[in-house]
Design a protein around this motif. Structure first.
Motif, mmCIF file in Angstrom:
data_model
loop_
_atom_site.group_PDB
_atom_site.id
_atom_site.type_symbol
_atom_site.label_atom_id
_atom_site.label_comp_id
_atom_site.label_asym_id
_atom_site.label_seq_id
_atom_site.Cartn_x
_atom_site.Cartn_y
_atom_site.Cartn_z
ATOM 1 N N ILE A 16 0.743 -1.108 -0.227
ATOM 2 C CA ILE A 16 0.165 -0.004 -0.072
ATOM 3 C C ILE A 16 0.928 1.288 -0.018
ATOM 4 O O ILE A 16 0.874 2.229 -0.888
ATOM 5 N N LEU A 17 1.845 1.108 0.703
ATOM 6 C CA LEU A 17 2.960 2.511 0.882
ATOM 7 C C LEU A 17 3.597 2.758 -0.465
ATOM 8 O O LEU A 17 3.604 3.796 -0.882
ATOM 9 N N ALA A 18 4.049 1.544 -0.929
ATOM 10 C CA ALA A 18 4.807 1.429 -2.346
ATOM 11 C C ALA A 18 3.778 2.002 -3.417
ATOM 12 O O ALA A 18 4.200 2.896 -4.119
ATOM 13 N N GLY A 19 2.679 1.509 -3.268
ATOM 14 C CA GLY A 19 1.958 1.795 -4.364
ATOM 15 C C GLY A 19 1.237 3.399 -4.312
ATOM 16 O O GLY A 19 1.095 3.975 -5.353
ATOM 17 N N LEU A 20 1.110 3.744 -3.021
ATOM 18 C CA LEU A 20 0.897 5.439 -3.067
ATOM 19 C C LEU A 20 1.823 6.301 -3.609
ATOM 20 O O LEU A 20 1.770 6.970 -4.284
ATOM 21 N N LEU A 21 3.147 5.657 -3.110
ATOM 22 C CA LEU A 21 4.219 6.544 -3.370
ATOM 23 C C LEU A 21 4.334 6.331 -5.099
ATOM 24 O O LEU A 21 4.624 7.560 -5.857
ATOM 25 N N LEU A 22 4.080 5.374 -5.585
ATOM 26 C CA LEU A 22 4.351 5.439 -7.192
ATOM 27 C C LEU A 22 3.529 5.902 -7.830
ATOM 28 O O LEU A 22 3.556 6.644 -8.908
ATOM 29 N N ALA A 23 2.082 5.875 -7.240
ATOM 30 C CA ALA A 23 0.969 6.678 -7.886
ATOM 31 C C ALA A 23 1.071 8.029 -7.720
ATOM 32 O O ALA A 23 1.026 9.103 -8.759
ATOM 33 N N ALA A 24 1.694 8.682 -6.653
ATOM 34 C CA ALA A 24 1.957 9.840 -6.594
ATOM 35 C C ALA A 24 3.038 10.593 -7.516
ATOM 36 O O ALA A 24 3.165 11.566 -8.044
ATOM 37 N N TRP A 25 4.066 9.840 -7.599
ATOM 38 C CA TRP A 25 5.046 10.005 -8.697
ATOM 39 C C TRP A 25 4.606 9.932 -10.022
ATOM 40 O O TRP A 25 4.974 11.069 -10.782
ATOM 41 N N TRP A 26 3.803 9.035 -10.516
ATOM 42 C CA TRP A 26 3.224 9.229 -11.694
ATOM 43 C C TRP A 26 2.212 10.208 -11.743
ATOM 44 O O TRP A 26 2.281 11.071 -13.028
ATOM 45 N N ARG A 27 1.468 10.770 -10.797
ATOM 46 C CA ARG A 27 0.806 11.991 -10.829
ATOM 47 C C ARG A 27 1.440 13.252 -11.028
ATOM 48 O O ARG A 27 1.222 14.122 -11.756
#
Length: 326
Positions: A282-293
């Motif tokens: 969940i933490l890694a997914g949120l970080l990756l999603a934020a980077w893509w955004r």
């Protein structure tokens, strides 16, 4: 003490609670499934089939290789394989949305993958565990009954889908209001169970926490990459690649933890991999999603910025005067 000799202790009542929590999480996914999700499958069968293959063939195969490469203890390797064979969790749809991914494709893959997992997961665990000598010996030691696991998975996944999908179809307005709360309650309850259960068994696992952290970090990063680059290999667009990344990278490790406690007596390495993965992905997914955004925002600003103004053209030289003009 070797982590292969550590066994986590959970009461029978806590196992019942965990299974109920898992069923609630799957119910939250089922309430989100719409007929349009399966129409997406019919419109884009190639993408969904490739996604299923990435989850149940490519990721387990890569996981076996990664476990051998890292030379991790057998219980950790078996935990990695079990996680890789789990279906995607409902958080994958949330992460895909936050990353500006293809949410319709993500929802379709989540629905189909969970249904496929009912039959495929028990066979998959037994198949891939045989390819590692250490995990094969553990499978023999615990004498995994694939039919019993099939029944367990059917109850945890199949029953909520059998209830949730008809409810969503018949009462769409009510389920739209209820679904977010079901999903949040299920996720929070699972996190509480993982944290409290891990804390109560932390003593014998303390010396292995660093290894577990690094293994899960690498394994989760590999899973996200497998999803993204599998989609890239078949030339899907960028939003679909992001959907693939989270569908393959965000596994329902709560199910893996439940199966570990039920069929493997709470084997320490397996349980810790599943428990920490459930938090870290969940933490890694949120970080990756934020980077893509952020990357999309920068690209949008660059596209909206007007091109640099062209330098003014040089004035033509003044005509030379001659004696006739004077």
């Amino acid at each position: 003490m070797s982590i292969d000799d550590v066994v986590l202790s959970f009461t029978p009542g806590s196992l019942v609670i965990l299974n109920v929590v898992l069923a609630v999480i799957i119910l939250g996914i089922a309430l989100e499934v719409r007929p349009a999700d399966f129409q997406t499958v019919l419109r884009s069968p190639k993408a969904v089939l490739v996604g299923i293959a990435a989850q149940y063939l490519v990721l387990p195969a890569v996981t076996v290789g990664l476990a051998l490469l890292l030379n991790v203890p057998a219980s950790i390797a078996l935990g990695m394989i079990l996680v890789a064979c789990c279906p995607p969790g409902g958080i994958s749809n949330v992460l895909t949305h936050r990353a500006h991914g293809n949410v319709a494709l993500s929802a379709s893959m989540t629905a189909v993958s969970n249904l496929v997992a009912i039959a495929v997961m028990p066979l998959n665990v037994a198949l891939w565990a045989r390819l590692n000598p250490g995990t094969e010996s553990l499978m023999r030691e615990f004498s995994l009954d694939r039919w019993e696991m099939l029944i367990q998975v059917l109850l945890i996944i199949g029953l909520p889908f059998a209830l949730g999908m008809p409810l969503a179809r018949r009462y769409p307005r009510i389920t739209d209001k209820v679904r977010p709360w079901v999903q949040r309650i299920g996720l929070i309850a699972l996190l509480v169970f993982i944290v409290s259960g891990t804390a109560s068994n932390l003593g014998p696992l303390r010396e292995h926490l660093g290894t577990i952290f690094l293994v899960v970090l690498l394994h989760d990063a590999v899973a996200l990459a497998v999803g993204y680059w599998t989609a890239a290999a078949v030339r899907l667009d960028e939003p679909s690649r992001r959907a693939f990344a989270f569908e393959v990278g965000a596994r329902n490790t709560g199910l893996g933890l439940g199966l570990t406690l039920t069929f493997f007596a709470g084997l320490g390495g397996m349980a810790m991999v599943a428990a920490w993965w459930g938090i870290w992905d969940i933490l890694a997914g949120l970080l990756l999603a934020a980077w893509w955004r952020r990357r999309d925002a920068r690209a949008g600003r660059a596209a909206a910025q007007p091109p640099d103004a062209e330098p003014p053209a040089a004035e033509p030289p003044a005509a030379a005067t001659n004696g006739a003009d004077r």
